[in-house]
Scaffold this motif. Sequence first.
Motif, PDB file in Angstrom:
ATOM      1  N   CYS A 214       0.848  -1.188   0.000  1.00 58.72           N
ATOM      2  CA  CYS A 214       0.000   0.000   0.000  1.00 58.72           C
ATOM      3  C   CYS A 214       0.886   1.241   0.000  1.00 58.72           C
ATOM      4  CB  CYS A 214      -0.875  -0.035   1.249  1.00 58.72           C
ATOM      5  SG  CYS A 214      -1.560   1.527   1.754  1.00 58.72           S
ATOM      6  N   HIS A 216       0.099   4.174   0.669  1.00 61.12           N
ATOM      7  CA  HIS A 216      -0.241   5.149   1.699  1.00 61.12           C
ATOM      8  C   HIS A 216       0.390   4.816   3.038  1.00 61.12           C
ATOM      9  CE1 HIS A 216      -4.029   5.397  -0.956  1.00 61.12           C
ATOM     10  NE2 HIS A 216      -3.214   6.366  -1.282  1.00 61.12           N
ATOM     11  N   HIS A 217       0.478   3.552   3.348  1.00 63.23           N
ATOM     12  CA  HIS A 217       0.947   3.159   4.687  1.00 63.23           C
ATOM     13  C   HIS A 217       2.203   2.301   4.661  1.00 63.23           C
ATOM     14  CE1 HIS A 217      -3.466   3.902   5.292  1.00 63.23           C
ATOM     15  NE2 HIS A 217      -3.002   4.515   6.369  1.00 63.23           N
ATOM     16  N   CYS A 285      -3.539  -2.470   5.993  1.00 60.97           N
ATOM     17  CA  CYS A 285      -3.750  -1.171   6.655  1.00 60.97           C
ATOM     18  C   CYS A 285      -5.181  -1.045   7.158  1.00 60.97           C
ATOM     19  CB  CYS A 285      -3.397  -0.017   5.713  1.00 60.97           C
ATOM     20  SG  CYS A 285      -4.390   0.054   4.215  1.00 60.97           S
TER      21      CYS A 285
HETATM   22 ZN   LIG Z   1      -2.755   1.405   3.347  1.00 61.58          ZN
END
Ligand SMILES: [Zn+2]
Length: 324
Positions: A214, A216-217, A285
């Motif tokens: 991911c 984003h994380h 996440c």
């Molecule tokens: Zn994520």
Amino acid sequence: MSFTRQLSEMSASELNDAIDDTNFPQAHILSRGRNNSVCSTSSTSGTSSLADRALSQPEEPVVPQPGSAVGTPTDELVPSGGATNRPRLILKTNGSIPENDGTQPTTPMTPRTSTTPGHEKCTFHHDLELDHKPPTREALLPDMARSYRLLLGGLGENPDRQGLIKTPERAAKAMLYFTKGYDQCLEDVLNGAVFDEDHDEMVVVKDIEMFSMCEHHLVPFYGKVSIGYLPCNKILGLSKLARIVEIFSRRLQVQERLTKQIAVAVTQAVQPAGVAVVVEGVHMCMVMRGVQKINSKTVTSTMLGVFRDDHKTREEFLNLVNSK
Ligand SMILES: [Zn+2]
Ligand SMILES: Nc1nc2c(ncn2[C@@H]2O[C@H](COP(=O)(O)OP(=O)(O)OP(=O)(O)O)[C@@H](O)[C@H]2O)c(=O)[nH]1
């Protein structure tokens, strides 16, 4: 100025540029709420026959007019009449990078340059997601290991204790592995395994395991990918479909982009009449942190060409994917 070109005429770097987000065709993403890799081929019957599919397509490629909107679902992957009167998907490329009108992914753009201090000898990365890469990705290891060492210190750990002494280097190697797709390009992965074959029925390889990260994380998401395509006298080595999944899943990703990139890569490889990709993912996440929904699954799909236009073809694919 807009123009259309047969994908087969593109060089490797052009192919990779075309697959990049900056001029990426905006496939229509359908999310459907709906188990190891299985390959099926399908003979279609009734009204979803090849002839019907072919007839449902326009004969001529749609060439967008200068100034027309870039990235609308109808004008990116366009059918083109081939020698067999079979409509192939061709990819429209655009000479310039379009302004982000909100329909484009928002991956930050950094200009490609070899004049950045310290990076003069870097070879350009084949993918605009990175502005450069060192001569080998392994050359990143020392810097990455130093960063992980700092991170351990930041966590209050003693990076010099026995159990952690080699952890920064191990973690750096692991991260390089998780993102090894940045080092792969479609042409290398295909290795010439595109074969002329008088086969025009659906090919489906389903339940291909996928592991990604991911963006984003920086935590994993994983799941399975099912790919179908309708060949136009060219078939792809079956393992290459799974290898295409590896190219794009082994990067920092969002599931939607991953789905689309796989579909476009298959289009580039064999210029079929259509491509369908369904990805089912579990995002750590959303499991180990945040909303902590351990049973939720995210399903994304990209339907191109005849899979998009002909509901019977799409249904046939989804039935094959959903059958045990
Ligand atoms: Zn994520
Ligand atoms: N669309 C999409 N979103 C994703 C994907 N992977 C992670 N996300 C989402 O990215 C979003 C980031 O939201 P933020 O609010 O900036 O970050 P956050 O505070 O960590 O959000 P929460 O996960 O809700 O705690 C979250 O909603 C994630 O679920 C993906 O593949 N596709």
